[in-house]
Motif scaffolding. Structure first.
Motif, PDB file in Angstrom:
ATOM      1  N   HIS A  43      31.733   4.414 -94.378  1.00 38.64           N
ATOM      2  CA  HIS A  43      33.089   4.069 -94.735  1.00 38.64           C
ATOM      3  C   HIS A  43      33.965   5.364 -94.866  1.00 38.64           C
ATOM      4  O   HIS A  43      33.681   5.915 -95.781  1.00 38.64           O
ATOM      5  CB  HIS A  43      33.055   2.878 -95.931  1.00 38.64           C
ATOM      6  CG  HIS A  43      32.550   1.691 -95.561  1.00 38.64           C
ATOM      7  ND1 HIS A  43      31.096   1.419 -95.349  1.00 38.64           N
ATOM      8  CD2 HIS A  43      33.143   0.405 -95.613  1.00 38.64           C
ATOM      9  CE1 HIS A  43      30.869   0.214 -95.415  1.00 38.64           C
ATOM     10  NE2 HIS A  43      32.107  -0.330 -95.208  1.00 38.64           N
ATOM     11  N   TYR A  47      37.501  -0.037 -86.812  1.00 34.99           N
ATOM     12  CA  TYR A  47      36.037  -0.351 -86.905  1.00 34.99           C
ATOM     13  C   TYR A  47      35.324  -0.167 -85.550  1.00 34.99           C
ATOM     14  O   TYR A  47      35.613  -0.408 -84.582  1.00 34.99           O
ATOM     15  CB  TYR A  47      35.966  -2.019 -87.003  1.00 34.99           C
ATOM     16  CG  TYR A  47      34.729  -2.727 -86.953  1.00 34.99           C
ATOM     17  CD1 TYR A  47      34.001  -2.799 -88.166  1.00 34.99           C
ATOM     18  CD2 TYR A  47      33.724  -3.114 -85.947  1.00 34.99           C
ATOM     19  CE1 TYR A  47      32.831  -3.381 -88.443  1.00 34.99           C
ATOM     20  CE2 TYR A  47      32.499  -3.636 -86.172  1.00 34.99           C
ATOM     21  CZ  TYR A  47      32.108  -3.724 -87.277  1.00 34.99           C
ATOM     22  OH  TYR A  47      30.967  -4.459 -87.626  1.00 34.99           O
ATOM     23  N   TYR A  66      40.963  -4.030 -95.079  1.00 35.68           N
ATOM     24  CA  TYR A  66      41.230  -2.980 -94.117  1.00 35.68           C
ATOM     25  C   TYR A  66      42.776  -2.367 -94.290  1.00 35.68           C
ATOM     26  O   TYR A  66      43.564  -3.238 -94.409  1.00 35.68           O
ATOM     27  CB  TYR A  66      41.023  -3.638 -92.763  1.00 35.68           C
ATOM     28  CG  TYR A  66      39.535  -3.530 -92.420  1.00 35.68           C
ATOM     29  CD1 TYR A  66      39.089  -2.596 -91.471  1.00 35.68           C
ATOM     30  CD2 TYR A  66      38.638  -4.457 -93.007  1.00 35.68           C
ATOM     31  CE1 TYR A  66      37.609  -2.499 -91.389  1.00 35.68           C
ATOM     32  CE2 TYR A  66      37.406  -4.402 -92.545  1.00 35.68           C
ATOM     33  CZ  TYR A  66      36.740  -3.427 -91.796  1.00 35.68           C
ATOM     34  OH  TYR A  66      35.680  -3.394 -91.498  1.00 35.68           O
ATOM     35  N   LYS A  91      35.372   2.214 -90.467  1.00 35.24           N
ATOM     36  CA  LYS A  91      34.088   1.764 -90.726  1.00 35.24           C
ATOM     37  C   LYS A  91      33.468   1.971 -89.436  1.00 35.24           C
ATOM     38  O   LYS A  91      33.754   1.432 -88.348  1.00 35.24           O
ATOM     39  CB  LYS A  91      33.933   0.226 -90.999  1.00 35.24           C
ATOM     40  CG  LYS A  91      32.355  -0.179 -91.328  1.00 35.24           C
ATOM     41  CD  LYS A  91      32.466  -1.588 -91.907  1.00 35.24           C
ATOM     42  CE  LYS A  91      30.868  -1.887 -92.218  1.00 35.24           C
ATOM     43  NZ  LYS A  91      30.736  -3.181 -92.540  1.00 35.24           N
ATOM     44  N   ILE A  99      39.808   0.114 -96.478  1.00 35.02           N
ATOM     45  CA  ILE A  99      38.923   0.596 -95.408  1.00 35.02           C
ATOM     46  C   ILE A  99      39.834   1.320 -94.150  1.00 35.02           C
ATOM     47  O   ILE A  99      40.451   0.416 -93.633  1.00 35.02           O
ATOM     48  CB  ILE A  99      38.138  -0.551 -94.555  1.00 35.02           C
ATOM     49  CG1 ILE A  99      36.917  -0.810 -95.824  1.00 35.02           C
ATOM     50  CG2 ILE A  99      37.180   0.373 -93.528  1.00 35.02           C
ATOM     51  CD1 ILE A  99      36.411  -2.060 -95.181  1.00 35.02           C
ATOM     52  N   ALA A 122      25.849   2.531 -92.079  1.00 34.81           N
ATOM     53  CA  ALA A 122      27.410   2.268 -92.069  1.00 34.81           C
ATOM     54  C   ALA A 122      28.137   3.150 -92.905  1.00 34.81           C
ATOM     55  O   ALA A 122      27.677   3.678 -93.833  1.00 34.81           O
ATOM     56  CB  ALA A 122      27.622   0.935 -92.822  1.00 34.81           C
TER      57      ALA A 122
END
Length: 157
Positions: A125, A35, A29, A139, A136, A123
């Motif tokens: 990204h 997230y 990350y 996400k 990331i 999902a």
């Protein structure tokens, strides 16, 4: 960074989660990462609209520390998970800027003791290259049954 690097990154992230390699996973990350699990279909705002989850890196690290802790009694027995992914779709790739976006259909299974739960969705990204490595930035997990009642989701999809 190329298409193969991005797709391999997505598969590697799921594998780290399935093997409960929490520290290696959190290192994927970016420091400004989020997230996000929206509560509404096609939700566009995680701040002014309620979400199932909207966590920054600090909160993700707190959750990882809890999962890895020996005195986390809510995790006895420990939860386990499995990600079944379709091939990630590359929705954007800018090699010069070092950015990419993907969307991946998945079936996620989480189990703890004799309880088994299954979730399906997509999902997304948003990835960025930092010092030659993909990280990331966002996400986003869109569940197909986002409006169903859930028990606690213990791990990460």
């Amino acid at each position: 960074m190329n298409r193969k690097d991005v797709i391999d990154f997505i598969y590697n992230e799921a594998d780290l989660l399935d093997r409960m390699q929490w520290q290696s996973w959190i290192e994927l990350y970016h420091p400004d990462a989020r997230y996000w699990m929206p509560l509404e279909w096609q939700q566009t705002d995680p701040v002014l609209q309620p979400s199932l989850m909207y966590e920054d890196l600090l909160l993700l690290k707190v959750r990882v520390e809890r999962l890895a802790g020996e005195r986390t009694f809510s995790q006895k027995p420990k939860s386990r998970c499995h990600h079944l992914l379709q091939a990630p779709q590359l929705t954007a790739l800018d090699e010069a800027a070092g950015t990419a976006s993907t969307r991946t259909s998945f079936i996620y299974t989480e189990t703890r003791g004799d309880v088994l739960e299954r979730f399906s969705g997509w999902a997304s990204h948003d990835l960025v290259t930092v010092d030659g490595a993909l990280r990331i930035k966002l996400k986003r997990i869109d569940l197909i049954n986002f409006d169903a009642p859930f028990s606690n989701i213990q791990l990460f999809m």
